[in-house]
Design an enzyme around this catalytic site. Structure first.
Site, PDB file in Angstrom:
ATOM      1  N   TYR A  82       9.202  24.175   0.140  1.00  0.00           N
ATOM      2  CA  TYR A  82       8.133  23.394  -0.482  1.00  0.00           C
ATOM      3  C   TYR A  82       6.959  23.216   0.468  1.00  0.00           C
ATOM      4  O   TYR A  82       7.133  22.892   1.639  1.00  0.00           O
ATOM      5  CB  TYR A  82       8.640  22.016  -0.911  1.00  0.00           C
ATOM      6  CG  TYR A  82       7.554  21.158  -1.524  1.00  0.00           C
ATOM      7  CD1 TYR A  82       7.092  21.441  -2.803  1.00  0.00           C
ATOM      8  CD2 TYR A  82       6.952  20.136  -0.809  1.00  0.00           C
ATOM      9  CE1 TYR A  82       6.053  20.689  -3.362  1.00  0.00           C
ATOM     10  CE2 TYR A  82       5.925  19.381  -1.353  1.00  0.00           C
ATOM     11  CZ  TYR A  82       5.476  19.665  -2.630  1.00  0.00           C
ATOM     12  OH  TYR A  82       4.455  18.942  -3.178  1.00  0.00           O
TER      13      TYR A  82
ATOM     14  N   HIS B 288      -7.869  19.198  -5.238  1.00  0.00           N
ATOM     15  CA  HIS B 288      -7.581  17.777  -5.056  1.00  0.00           C
ATOM     16  C   HIS B 288      -8.824  16.966  -4.673  1.00  0.00           C
ATOM     17  O   HIS B 288      -8.730  15.750  -4.502  1.00  0.00           O
ATOM     18  CB  HIS B 288      -6.491  17.599  -3.999  1.00  0.00           C
ATOM     19  CG  HIS B 288      -5.114  17.952  -4.494  1.00  0.00           C
ATOM     20  ND1 HIS B 288      -4.841  19.101  -5.176  1.00  0.00           N
ATOM     21  CD2 HIS B 288      -3.930  17.280  -4.409  1.00  0.00           C
ATOM     22  CE1 HIS B 288      -3.558  19.147  -5.479  1.00  0.00           C
ATOM     23  NE2 HIS B 288      -2.982  18.052  -5.034  1.00  0.00           N
TER      24      HIS B 288
ATOM     25  N   TYR C 156      -7.307 -33.212   2.546  1.00  0.00           N
ATOM     26  CA  TYR C 156      -6.518 -32.081   3.061  1.00  0.00           C
ATOM     27  C   TYR C 156      -7.388 -30.991   3.685  1.00  0.00           C
ATOM     28  O   TYR C 156      -6.955 -30.317   4.633  1.00  0.00           O
ATOM     29  CB  TYR C 156      -5.694 -31.458   1.939  1.00  0.00           C
ATOM     30  CG  TYR C 156      -4.539 -32.293   1.444  1.00  0.00           C
ATOM     31  CD1 TYR C 156      -4.247 -33.543   1.971  1.00  0.00           C
ATOM     32  CD2 TYR C 156      -3.715 -31.809   0.429  1.00  0.00           C
ATOM     33  CE1 TYR C 156      -3.192 -34.301   1.503  1.00  0.00           C
ATOM     34  CE2 TYR C 156      -2.649 -32.554  -0.055  1.00  0.00           C
ATOM     35  CZ  TYR C 156      -2.390 -33.797   0.483  1.00  0.00           C
ATOM     36  OH  TYR C 156      -1.348 -34.526   0.003  1.00  0.00           O
TER      37      TYR C 156
ATOM     38  N   PHE D 123       4.926   9.669   2.505  1.00  0.00           N
ATOM     39  CA  PHE D 123       3.568   9.535   1.986  1.00  0.00           C
ATOM     40  C   PHE D 123       3.394   8.319   1.084  1.00  0.00           C
ATOM     41  O   PHE D 123       2.276   7.955   0.723  1.00  0.00           O
ATOM     42  CB  PHE D 123       3.182  10.783   1.178  1.00  0.00           C
ATOM     43  CG  PHE D 123       4.232  11.186   0.171  1.00  0.00           C
ATOM     44  CD1 PHE D 123       4.484  10.411  -0.937  1.00  0.00           C
ATOM     45  CD2 PHE D 123       4.973  12.345   0.354  1.00  0.00           C
ATOM     46  CE1 PHE D 123       5.460  10.763  -1.859  1.00  0.00           C
ATOM     47  CE2 PHE D 123       5.950  12.712  -0.566  1.00  0.00           C
ATOM     48  CZ  PHE D 123       6.192  11.916  -1.684  1.00  0.00           C
TER      49      PHE D 123
ATOM     50  N   GLU E 123       5.745  12.027  -9.956  1.00  0.00           N
ATOM     51  CA  GLU E 123       5.389  10.958  -9.027  1.00  0.00           C
ATOM     52  C   GLU E 123       5.316   9.671  -9.848  1.00  0.00           C
ATOM     53  O   GLU E 123       4.246   9.229 -10.259  1.00  0.00           O
ATOM     54  CB  GLU E 123       4.069  11.314  -8.339  1.00  0.00           C
ATOM     55  CG  GLU E 123       4.240  12.571  -7.481  1.00  0.00           C
ATOM     56  CD  GLU E 123       2.972  13.380  -7.280  1.00  0.00           C
ATOM     57  OE1 GLU E 123       1.887  12.891  -7.663  1.00  0.00           O
ATOM     58  OE2 GLU E 123       3.069  14.497  -6.751  1.00  0.00           O
TER      59      GLU E 123
ATOM     60  N   ASN F 260      -1.408  15.051   2.650  1.00  0.00           N
ATOM     61  CA  ASN F 260      -0.199  14.279   2.374  1.00  0.00           C
ATOM     62  C   ASN F 260      -0.059  13.225   3.470  1.00  0.00           C
ATOM     63  O   ASN F 260       0.429  13.498   4.554  1.00  0.00           O
ATOM     64  CB  ASN F 260       1.005  15.221   2.421  1.00  0.00           C
ATOM     65  CG  ASN F 260       1.932  15.069   1.248  1.00  0.00           C
ATOM     66  OD1 ASN F 260       3.030  15.586   1.265  1.00  0.00           O
ATOM     67  ND2 ASN F 260       1.534  14.362   0.218  1.00  0.00           N
TER      68      ASN F 260
ATOM     69  N   ARG G  89      -7.719 -32.384   7.139  1.00  0.00           N
ATOM     70  CA  ARG G  89      -6.481 -32.773   7.815  1.00  0.00           C
ATOM     71  C   ARG G  89      -5.495 -31.604   7.941  1.00  0.00           C
ATOM     72  O   ARG G  89      -4.755 -31.504   8.927  1.00  0.00           O
ATOM     73  CB  ARG G  89      -5.842 -33.916   7.033  1.00  0.00           C
ATOM     74  CG  ARG G  89      -4.621 -34.482   7.686  1.00  0.00           C
ATOM     75  CD  ARG G  89      -4.058 -35.731   7.062  1.00  0.00           C
ATOM     76  NE  ARG G  89      -4.512 -36.092   5.739  1.00  0.00           N
ATOM     77  CZ  ARG G  89      -3.693 -36.456   4.749  1.00  0.00           C
ATOM     78  NH1 ARG G  89      -2.389 -36.480   4.955  1.00  0.00           N
ATOM     79  NH2 ARG G  89      -4.172 -36.829   3.584  1.00  0.00           N
TER      80      ARG G  89
END
Length: 515
Positions: free
Chosen positions: A54, A84, A281, A333, A418, A196, A284
């Site tokens: 791969y 991409h 508050y 990744f 994915e 990646n 304080r």
């Protein structure tokens, strides 16, 4: 320029600050070369072989079962980067891109990604030449790596994308040639190794963390200013209170407030005869709130430092001396650590702004602060800080919406291959808007507290708080009558971002927000 030698896996926060700020050049420690060569040799052997691997001789994602011929392996990597590059939106800031380049080079140089030395050097050469690839800010879901933004970064290194020059988009090849650099030519797996990874989401989160340090320190000072302007008590900062709880950030924050307030004549003037039993508050509980935010930021720092030094691509190459080399697919990744850390920091940013907004509201409320209504002597004819507080409230409310955790959302991608993603890139990117909002809230508080001081003169605060007051007054005059206030807010916001007020905290107390 300073030459900064980086050892892969050992980047520290100070180095990352320098990289983010620019003004340095980078070189790898000589010890990195051997590991890079060993892992590259494993990939080259796989590319020459017949077994499917791969990222080397297969398609990607859902197309992983598609075999690619040896003659097309280089084209496979080029096509991966080109296909991409689908980002949209405004370009990432140069500070973020510098962090992307540096952390990507450092990650690849650890020797688990199978790239050649020339790939790492091409990234460093671009960084050292001051080049800023054009990287659109939107388009990553923070899993399978920050694919789109890292692709835009990589395409620019290949001479096919674009670079930012003085904020303008220019053809990358033209800019590379002008810098005397050659386009990067990819071999097997190298395109996948470049994109990646979590370097975009990590860089965005680091940018937020580094900016938060300044905003946080300024908020400690502005909170102390407000407390003195409202003639609040320093009793709640007694060390015993915080010691018996044991929260480290709270203990450290309380000590900082004590140091900032020490020697205030304003405080001394009302130690006796003040019939108020307890402060609200927002005054304080500052050590409790700000201390918790400090602890949160330091947790985020630790996560992001690990991630900045991590190997986050896929598949990984293990080629340790004396052992049989192998490649294995995994999921480093997936940016869930970054997403959760960014969400945690978002909550801290929102809380720093939220309690500051409450302090502004307290100052303009004469029934609580005992200062003139809306911090103006002639209320009615003048509105004073009435609407400046509205702006602070609007910003605090916006931050509450932005603080919603991004990490709890997931949309399946790549035809359900994915199927769980982190949304880390947005989780980190939205920190910038939140810091802008909180910085403006703190700016308004600085103006309001400084105005409060005007009603207490001739009494003086502590030396360090008077220095802070003087910094505000350098560009923002008192407001005895209403005047155009927006420019004052912008001047004060610039003062926040400059770090000048934040520096007073360290000088006076020795406190380092993110050591």
């Amino acid at each position: 320029m300073t030459m900064l030698e980086i050892t892969p896996g050992q980047l520290n926060l100070d180095q990352l600050r320098q990289i983010r700020n620019g003004g340095v050049k980078l070189k790898l420690h000589a010890s990195a070369a051997e590991a890079i060569r060993r892992s590259a040799a494993v990939v080259q052997a796989a590319a020459a072989g017949d077994a499917p691997v791969y990222g080397v001789n297969t398609g990607f994602g859902k197309l992983a079962s598609t075999r690619i011929g040896k003659e097309d392996l280089a084209a496979l990597q080029r096509n991966l980067i080109r296909s991409h590059c689908v980002g949209v939106g405004a370009p990432l800031a140069p500070e973020v891109v510098r962090l992307m380049l540096a952390t990507k080079a450092a990650s690849l140089a650890r020797g688990y990604s199978g790239v050649r030395e020339v790939v790492v050097q091409a990234i460093l050469d671009a960084f050292n030449a001051g080049l800023v690839p054009f990287v659109p800010c939107q388009g990553s879901v923070g899993a399978s790596g920050d694919l789109a933004p890292l692709s835009h970064m990589s395409l620019a290194l290949m001479g096919e994308g674009e670079m930012l020059v003085d904020g303008q988009r220019r053809p990358a090849l033209e800019v590379l040639k002008a810098a005397g650099l050659k386009p990067l030519e990819l071999q097997a797996k190298e395109g996948l190794a470049l994109i990646n990874g979590t370097q975009t989401s990590t860089a965005l989160a680091l940018e937020g963390l580094i900016r938060f340090e300044v905003v946080y320190a300024t908020a400690i000072v502005s909170g102390a200013l407000t407390l003195d302007a409202a003639r609040g008590s320093d009793g709640p900062f007694d060390p015993g209170i915080h010691a018996v709880r044991g929260q480290p950030g709270q203990i450290e924050s309380a000590a900082a407030y004590r140091s900032l307030l020490a020697g205030s004549a304003i405080r001394q003037s009302h130690k006796e005869g003040d019939d108020r039993v307890q402060d609200p508050y927002c005054l304080r509980c500052q050590p409790q709130v700000m201390g918790a935010c400090l602890d949160q930021a330091r947790y985020v720092r630790d996560v992001l430092l690990r991630e900045a030094n991590a190997v986050t691509d896929n598949p990984l190459v293990f080629a340790e001396p004396g052992a049989d080399p192998y490649m294995v697919s995994g999921g480093n990744f997936h940016a869930e650590p970054v997403a959760l850390a960014a969400d945690a920091l978002a909550c801290a940013i929102a809380e720093v702004g939220a309690i500051a907004e409450r302090r502004i509201a307290m100052l303009i409320d004469t029934g609580v602060s005992r200062l003139p209504p809306f911090l103006t002597a002639n209320a009615g004819l003048n509105s004073g800080f009435m609407i400046a507080h509205v702006t602070a409230a609007a910003l605090a409310s916006e931050n509450k919406s932005l603080a919603h955790p991004a990490s709890v959302d997931s949309l399946p991608t790549s035809a359900n291959q994915e199927d769980h993603v982190s949304m880390a890139t947005f989780a980190a990117r939205r920190l910038g808007s939140m810091l802008d909002n909180t910085g403006h809230i703190i700016a308004i508080e600085l103006l309001a507290a400084a105005q409060g001081f005007e009603f207490l003169r001739p009494l003086q605060s502590s030396a360090v708080l008077e220095q802070a007051h003087a910094l505000v007054r350098r560009s923002c005059p008192p407001m005895p009558d209403d005047h155009y206030l927006a420019p004052d807010i912008e001047h004060a916001a610039a003062l926040v971002q400059s770090g000048e007020v934040a520096a007073l905290l360290r000088q006076q107390t020795g406190m380092v927000v993110l050591p």
